[in-house]
Design a protein around this motif. Structure first.
Motif, PDB file in Angstrom:
ATOM      1  N   TYR A 186     100.317  69.156  39.951  1.00 55.12           N
ATOM      2  CA  TYR A 186     100.496  67.918  40.707  1.00 55.12           C
ATOM      3  C   TYR A 186     101.691  68.031  41.638  1.00 55.12           C
ATOM      4  O   TYR A 186     102.667  68.708  41.314  1.00 55.12           O
TER       5      TYR A 186
ATOM      6  N   LEU B 251     103.452  65.003  43.239  1.00 50.82           N
ATOM      7  CA  LEU B 251     103.452  63.563  43.511  1.00 50.82           C
ATOM      8  C   LEU B 251     104.350  63.199  44.680  1.00 50.82           C
ATOM      9  O   LEU B 251     104.291  62.088  45.189  1.00 50.82           O
ATOM     10  N   ASP B 252     105.179  64.158  45.114  1.00 50.00           N
ATOM     11  CA  ASP B 252     106.013  63.880  46.277  1.00 50.00           C
ATOM     12  C   ASP B 252     105.220  63.998  47.573  1.00 50.00           C
ATOM     13  O   ASP B 252     105.691  63.598  48.629  1.00 50.00           O
TER      14      ASP B 252
ATOM     15  N   GLY C 172     103.198  56.100  47.069  1.00 53.02           N
ATOM     16  CA  GLY C 172     103.148  55.421  45.779  1.00 53.02           C
ATOM     17  C   GLY C 172     101.760  54.987  45.390  1.00 53.02           C
ATOM     18  O   GLY C 172     101.429  54.868  44.213  1.00 53.02           O
ATOM     19  N   SER C 173     100.911  54.741  46.392  1.00 49.07           N
ATOM     20  CA  SER C 173      99.552  54.341  46.044  1.00 49.07           C
ATOM     21  C   SER C 173      98.587  55.525  46.125  1.00 49.07           C
ATOM     22  O   SER C 173      97.383  55.345  46.134  1.00 49.07           O
TER      23      SER C 173
ATOM     24  N   VAL D 270      98.136  57.906  48.536  1.00 53.46           N
ATOM     25  CA  VAL D 270      97.634  58.419  49.807  1.00 53.46           C
ATOM     26  C   VAL D 270      98.486  59.615  50.249  1.00 53.46           C
ATOM     27  O   VAL D 270      99.711  59.529  50.201  1.00 53.46           O
TER      28      VAL D 270
ATOM     29  N   MET E 239      95.873  60.902  45.326  1.00 53.14           N
ATOM     30  CA  MET E 239      96.159  60.482  43.948  1.00 53.14           C
ATOM     31  C   MET E 239      96.913  61.533  43.122  1.00 53.14           C
ATOM     32  O   MET E 239      97.528  61.180  42.115  1.00 53.14           O
TER      33      MET E 239
ATOM     34  N   ARG F 106      97.538  67.530  44.562  1.00 50.69           N
ATOM     35  CA  ARG F 106      97.192  68.932  44.331  1.00 50.69           C
ATOM     36  C   ARG F 106      96.782  69.585  45.651  1.00 50.69           C
ATOM     37  O   ARG F 106      96.204  68.932  46.526  1.00 50.69           O
TER      38      ARG F 106
ATOM     39  N   PRO G 199      82.641  70.072  35.146  1.00 52.78           N
ATOM     40  CA  PRO G 199      83.595  68.985  34.887  1.00 52.78           C
ATOM     41  C   PRO G 199      84.988  69.320  35.403  1.00 52.78           C
ATOM     42  O   PRO G 199      85.351  70.487  35.512  1.00 52.78           O
ATOM     43  N   PRO G 200      85.778  68.293  35.712  1.00 47.48           N
ATOM     44  CA  PRO G 200      87.161  68.515  36.069  1.00 47.48           C
ATOM     45  C   PRO G 200      87.934  69.024  34.854  1.00 47.48           C
ATOM     46  O   PRO G 200      87.519  68.749  33.744  1.00 47.48           O
ATOM     47  N   PRO G 201      89.023  69.747  35.025  1.00 42.76           N
ATOM     48  CA  PRO G 201      89.685  70.027  36.303  1.00 42.76           C
ATOM     49  C   PRO G 201      89.165  71.283  37.017  1.00 42.76           C
ATOM     50  O   PRO G 201      89.738  71.645  38.030  1.00 42.76           O
TER      51      PRO G 201
END
Lengths: 551, 334, 297
Positions: free
Chosen positions: C47, C49-50, C54-55, C57, C76, C79, C239-241
């Protein structure tokens, strides 16, 4: 309890009525409850049945528009949920500490044909919910009512002796043991009147005899249900429903993405529409970036608890379970759930908005992404520095991305998690039947079916709920907790029962059978002419009963 | 007549085998539909009651026999006054949707049929025309361009083309509706308007297959001795094409067309998903997500019946069915 | 067409520009898939996340394109989309080749025995081939995926299910060619000399089928890749991932307005893979059967 959460919300058609509680505090909706217009409700569900016996719908959503019950919910913004009389004059009287409950009907209640609504119709409605042919509804009363286990419904000719109707206005229920939340139980769909003469069990859900302000006037399978006014309903007998729109159209089988796009576009008839499903993350992000659309997003306060289940029969060392609590990456989980509008980090079992909740955090971390060092310490202490665990999850919705968010978080602490996904139904059977105990972790969320801490705790942690369809997915069994649950369940005084539930909450989390992740928030979109469309502190779904249209 | 009855017998046999396999495989599925009818909270006793009512407590063979007889005689679930009736031809009953599967299929079939038939007409016309032009003008730039385009088109998944089409013509240019279906009886114009993009997407890809097929067949036939003779006799090229070429090409094309249309009539799963159309394919996906086994079994059987019927129709038309293997990516994945 | 040996296919193939182009792209894809961990700075599971708001996008232009993420990131999760697409190529090729092997095995077994034995077995095998050929394969694949026991790895199920519905074209070609071969002098001679049927089949017929099988096998690969993508698109495939182009395309549906790159990147990869294998397969077929080649050009 809303075990299905994300799916259930999509699949359960939720409805409500509007009442005469003419003092709304809906923010930025100054125009009161205007009458008239056609309200459209866009739903992804393809099923629409208002059979009270089969319904799991909340009191304030779809079935509440057509069917009144003995009691109902008063849901207003910024106020705790309250149980209020609906067909009954009060919320129930008990003289023996909660074992028998008596209700009296209001005056002047009639069906559309002019005949009065009687307690016999209520008794019959409850009785038919026991029939295996009409399964699938909320059935708390089925295990609570005396003699309920053996009763198979009225169609075999038998009646249930623990429901007594001495006259047309009075009804008395006898329970097996004292149950303080009974006034909430009788707000469920099964406690609405069904006249025996009109009962057509196989098709009743498509054309139920209405007691609320609307009746179904047309239904096209899988596509559309049209509700119009029920002339027999009288505003003065109803304190919660405001019955604004003249007509309510449910548009069924709508793709959630497409429905959200339509509501964002806000053109034509869609101005008077709202979506019954959560707004998907992409459309939510899109709507937020557009000021004119942003105002039309209605987001609940944090509600349902999303949590990580730890199978205590397989992960037996409490230090490993504590390590899981510390290593949980709630930040990534939150982003996978839609970010700030998706929820807020959780630490308790009793959810916000439920009376009696006490906030605490047994496993505090400074960063919502977790405390990896602490987790490693605990694992070392437990002598398991590299545990390998299986996480079983559902393939629908956001579950698999949420599972992946946790997976990468655990990896930081040296915990290897293998994700296995199953379709919702397979997953449900896998975790509730109790026959296959081959998973270490699973993910789910839970919102009580009625706003009592009982609903947060008992179904998830009582040892009687392990297997056989029960929702104690952690296989958690602690005699001390079972005793606390029993004592709190029997307590009629809300303050005292609240304290007992709060005590149970903390006691359970000492054993870490679950890791609370987030209290989820749900977002819905409405068209620009829909007013009085809001979500109370509980449940995290909009109140259909008061929605109206700008005139 | 014996030929026809033999074909009918064969069709019924195939359907029997397929229905049995589907039934056995699906009923053995890990999901338990009774759990969904158990309500919340569920207890073991109530679960057993639900299972008995839905007929899942019987042995597998008995369940299959009830299913088969139900097709001819209808079925009744339960024995009390609250029993559920499923009139013949009963393909099972969806307790989740509260309707007989036959009724559900009848409700959704018009959507899928509108989509399939419209697209089929388009791709047949476009494909045969393009293929013929290519064959006649073989070796020219036009031919090469058409054939290159057609390889590209068969390589593009229909749903991807559909999504990109939606992005361009639906969202960006706002020329066509992005989703939904309007019944023909309600408004023929809206009906066609909602279907135009799905039609084009489906037709474009299949047309490429038919263009290649037509071209190969036509060139093959035009190389035959009798055509050379006809030419030698001085017949004009157009006449040769009409009299010998196209007519002989027709056989394999009709064969493919029957099979493709047949398989599409059973549900255009991907296209329906992309354009959010409430057809049989969407019904199937919805049923799949909810472990609605009766619906899954019913649709599988219905689509098999469509295929088998198409197969038989084609067979009756030509005697022997022996289409050459041309290109593999046919219209199945649409 | 039976005389054609691989040695004679090769020069013809090299003369076909489109086929060479297809082969080059296909080879590049295979190399890129094999070397995926070396080509990407991050794996497709990590991941970032930076890289998202925050939502959820992706931040920045084109879905988060930048030095860290060449093709942007997944909404989300943040990745890396380049890593997802490259590792997704592994899934696609694995299923494409694996399912083709399954299809070829069944197809050759059915086709060769039917063509060689004839009689009732031929009749039965041919009818079965016809029926499976026309089956609503996708619907069956979905139904089968629904009921497969969770203990069996999903990827294996996808390979088997997709392969199972791919064998009829192979069986038809192989049957037709076996019939031709059966009447050839060397086979007739072997039979006359008293060779057992299975010996004839094994020693004389199968080796001569090889070029045809190779060519038609190659032609099958793109539709197998397409089938896996279709199943994953519908959420019933891999299936994920585990990265899969089809699933990413499916996930991208609701983001198409906000982040079109999320759709276009895996979409282009899928299209390139199918197209290159189709061109290669076409070229191989034409090289195998020069008559067709003359017709084509």
């Amino acid at each position: 309890m809303r075990a299905r959460h994300a799916v259930a919300a999509a699949a359960t058609v939720i409805l409500g009525l509007t009442g005469c509680n003419a003092n709304p505090t809906a923010p930025a909706e100054p125009s009161g409850f205007a009458k008239g217009g056609t309200l459209r409700i866009l739903s992804s569900s393809t099923e629409f049945s208002l059979d009270p016996a089969k319904s799991q719908s909340l009191a304030i959503t779809s079935s509440g528009l057509v069917l009144r019950r003995l009691t109902t919910w008063d849901i207003s913004p910024g106020k705790p949920p309250a149980v209020v009389p609906d067909l009954a004059t009060d919320t129930g009287r008990t003289t023996d500490g909660g074992k028998t409950w008596t209700f009296t009907l209001k005056d002047g209640l009639t069906f559309p044909d002019g005949s009065p609504i009687t307690t016999r119709d209520i008794k019959y409605g409850v009785e038919r919910s026991f029939a295996p042919e009409l399964g699938g509804g909320l059935g708390y009363h089925k295990t609570l009512l005396d003699g309920g286990e053996a009763y198979k419904g009225p169609y075999t000719g038998a009646s249930l002796a623990s429901i007594v109707t001495p006259d047309d206005k009075t009804i008395t229920f006898t329970l097996k043991t004292a149950y303080g939340d009974w006034p909430w139980i009788v707000s469920m769909p099964a406690f609405s009147p069904v006249p025996k003469a009109s009962d057509d069990p196989a098709n009743y859900g498509k054309n139920p005899v209405p007691s609320g302000p609307y009746r179904i006037t047309s239904y096209t399978a899988g596509a559309e249900a049209v509700l119009e006014r029920n002339p027999a309903w009288k505003q003065e007998t109803d304190q919660v429903r405001t019955a604004g729109p003249d007509k309510i159209i449910f548009q069924l089988g709508q793709d959630t993405t497409v429905a959200a796009q339509r509501l964002v576009a806000d053109s034509g008839d869609d101005k008077g529409a709202f979506g019954a499903n959560f707004v998907p993350p992409a459309q939510l992000a899109q709507a937020q970036s557009n000021p004119s659309v942003k105002d039309r997003i209605v987001t609940s306060s944090p509600g349902a608890l999303a949590y990580l289940v730890i199978n205590t029969r397989r992960v037996t060392d409490v230090r490993v379970r504590q390590a899981l609590a510390y290593a949980s990456d709630k930040r990534a989980y939150l982003v996978a759930s839609g970010g700030e509008l998706g929820g807020s980090p959780a630490s308790t079992l009793i959810t916000p908005g439920i009376p009696g909740r006490v906030a605490y955090d047994l496993y505090p971390t400074t960063d919502p992404a977790g405390d990896v060092a602490k987790a490693k310490e605990l694992l070392t202490a437990a002598g398991q520095t590299a545990p390998k665990l299986t996480l079983l999850t559902r393939s629908d919705g956001q579950w698999s991305s949420q599972a992946q968010a946790l997976q990468q978080g655990f990896a930081r602490a040296g915990i290897t998690v293998e994700i296995r996904t199953e379709e919702y139904e397979s997953w449900f059977e896998h975790v509730t039947s109790g026959e296959r105990d081959d998973y270490d972790l699973t993910l789910t969320s839970w919102q009580p079916d009625f706003p009592s801490a009982n609903g947060n705790i008992a179904p998830l942690f009582a040892s009687t709920e392990i297997g056989g369809g029960g929702f104690n997915l952690s296989r958690y069994s602690a005699p001390e907790v079972d005793q606390l649950i029993a004592a709190a369940t029997a307590e009629v005084d809300p303050a005292r029962s609240g304290a007992l539930w709060a005590q149970a909450d903390k006691r359970i989390l000492q054993d870490v059978p679950v890791v609370p992740l987030i209290y989820t928030r749900n977002s819905f979109l409405r068209g620009s002419s829909v007013e009085n469309f809001y979500i109370g502190e509980y449940p995290t779904y909009p109140n259909y009963l008061k929605a109206s249209l700008k005139q | 007549m014996t030929r026809v009855s033999k074909r009918l017998g064969g069709m019924i046999l195939v359907l029997l085998i397929v229905s049995f396999l589907t039934y056995v495989v699906l009923i053995a599925a890990p999901a338990d539909p009774a759990l969904m009818s158990c309500g919340r909270p569920c207890t073991p006793d109530r679960l057993a009651d639900a299972r008995a009512f839905m007929g899942y407590d019987e042995p597998l063979i008995a369940q299959y026999v009830s299913f088969l007889t139900g097709i001819f005689t209808g079925r009744t679930f339960g024995s009390t006054a609250a029993a559920v009736e499923c009139a013949a031809p009963c393909l099972g009953y969806s307790f989740r949707l509260g309707a007989p599967v036959t009724e559900l299929i009848a409700d959704r079939a018009p959507v899928t049929f509108s989509l399939a038939i419209g697209a089929a007409v388009l791709w047949l016309v476009l494909g045969v025309a393009a293929g013929t032009i290519s064959a006649v003008k073989r070796g020219t730039l036009l031919d090469r361009a058409a054939m290159t385009l057609s390889v590209a088109a068969v390589s593009a998944p229909a749903y991807l083309v559909g999504l990109i089409g939606l992005l361009i013509f639906g969202f960006t240019l706002d020329m066509v509706p992005v989703s939904g279906y309007v019944p023909l009886t309600e408004s023929p114009i809206d009906w066609a308007w909602h279907l135009i993009l799905p039609w084009l997407v489906l037709a474009l890809i299949s047309a490429a297959v038919y263009a290649r097929l037509t071209r190969t067949q036509l060139l093959d036939v035009l190389g035959e001795d009798f055509v050379r003779t006809a030419r030698a006799k001085g017949l004009r090229e157009g006449v040769v094409l009409r009299r010998h070429g196209l007519r002989n090409t027709l056989v394999p094309i009709v064969t493919y067309f029957g099979l493709d249309l047949g398989s599409l009539l059973g549900g255009a799963v991907l296209t329906e998903r992309v354009f959010s159309m409430p057809g049989l394919g969407s019904l199937l996906i919805d049923a799949f997500g909810n472990a609605d086994l009766p619906v899954i079994i019913g649709i599988t059987l219905f689509s098999t019946a469509m295929i088998v019927a198409a197969n038989a129709a084609v067979d009756l038309l030509h005697g022997v069915l022996d289409p050459r293997v041309t290109h593999v990516q046919k219209g199945i994945f649409s | 067409m039976t005389e054609t040996a691989p040695a004679r296919i090769w020069p013809r193939l090299r003369a076909d520009r489109w086929a060479v182009g297809g082969a080059t792209v296909a080879a590049l894809l295979i190399v890129a898939a094999a070397a995926a961990p070396l080509l990407t700075s991050t794996d497709p599971y990590t991941y970032d996340l930076d890289a998202v708001s925050g939502s959820g996008v992706p931040l920045g232009t084109g879905g988060g394109i930048g030095a860290d993420h060449w093709l942007g990131v997944e909404p989300m999760t943040g990745r890396d989309l380049f890593a997802i697409v490259l590792h997704g190529a592994r899934t696609s090729l694995l299923v494409g080749v694996g399912a083709t092997l399954v299809a070829v095995l069944i197809g050759v077994a059915v086709g060769a025995t039917a063509g060689f034995a004839g009689g009732w077995w031929d009749a039965l095998a041919s009818r079965t081939t016809d029926v499976v050929f026309g089956f609503p394969a996708l619907i069956f694949m979905i139904a089968l995926s629904a009921v497969a026991p969770p203990e069996i790895p999903r990827l294996l199920i996808v390979v088997l299910v997709v392969g199972f519905f791919g064998w009829p074209p192979i069986a038809r070609v192989v049957r037709a060619q076996t019939i031709t071969l059966r009447h050839r002098t060397f086979v007739v001679a072997a039979v006359a000399l008293g060779a057992r049927p299975h010996q004839v089949l094994w020693r004389h017929i199968l080796p001569n089928l090889l070029p045809t099988v190779l060519v038609f096998g190659t032609m099958l690969i793109p539709s197998m890749i397409g089938a896996e993508a279709a199943l994953s698109f519908l959420g019933v495939g891999v299936p994920p991932p585990t990265p899969s182009w089809g699933r990413t395309i499916g996930d991208a549906v609701s983001w198409v307005q906000l982040d079109p790159m999320y759709l276009l990147v895996p979409g282009t990869a899928l299209f390139a893979a199918t197209l290159s294998f189709n061109l290669l397969g076409d070229g191989l077929r034409d090289a195998l059967d020069p008559k067709l080649r003359e017709l084509r050009r």
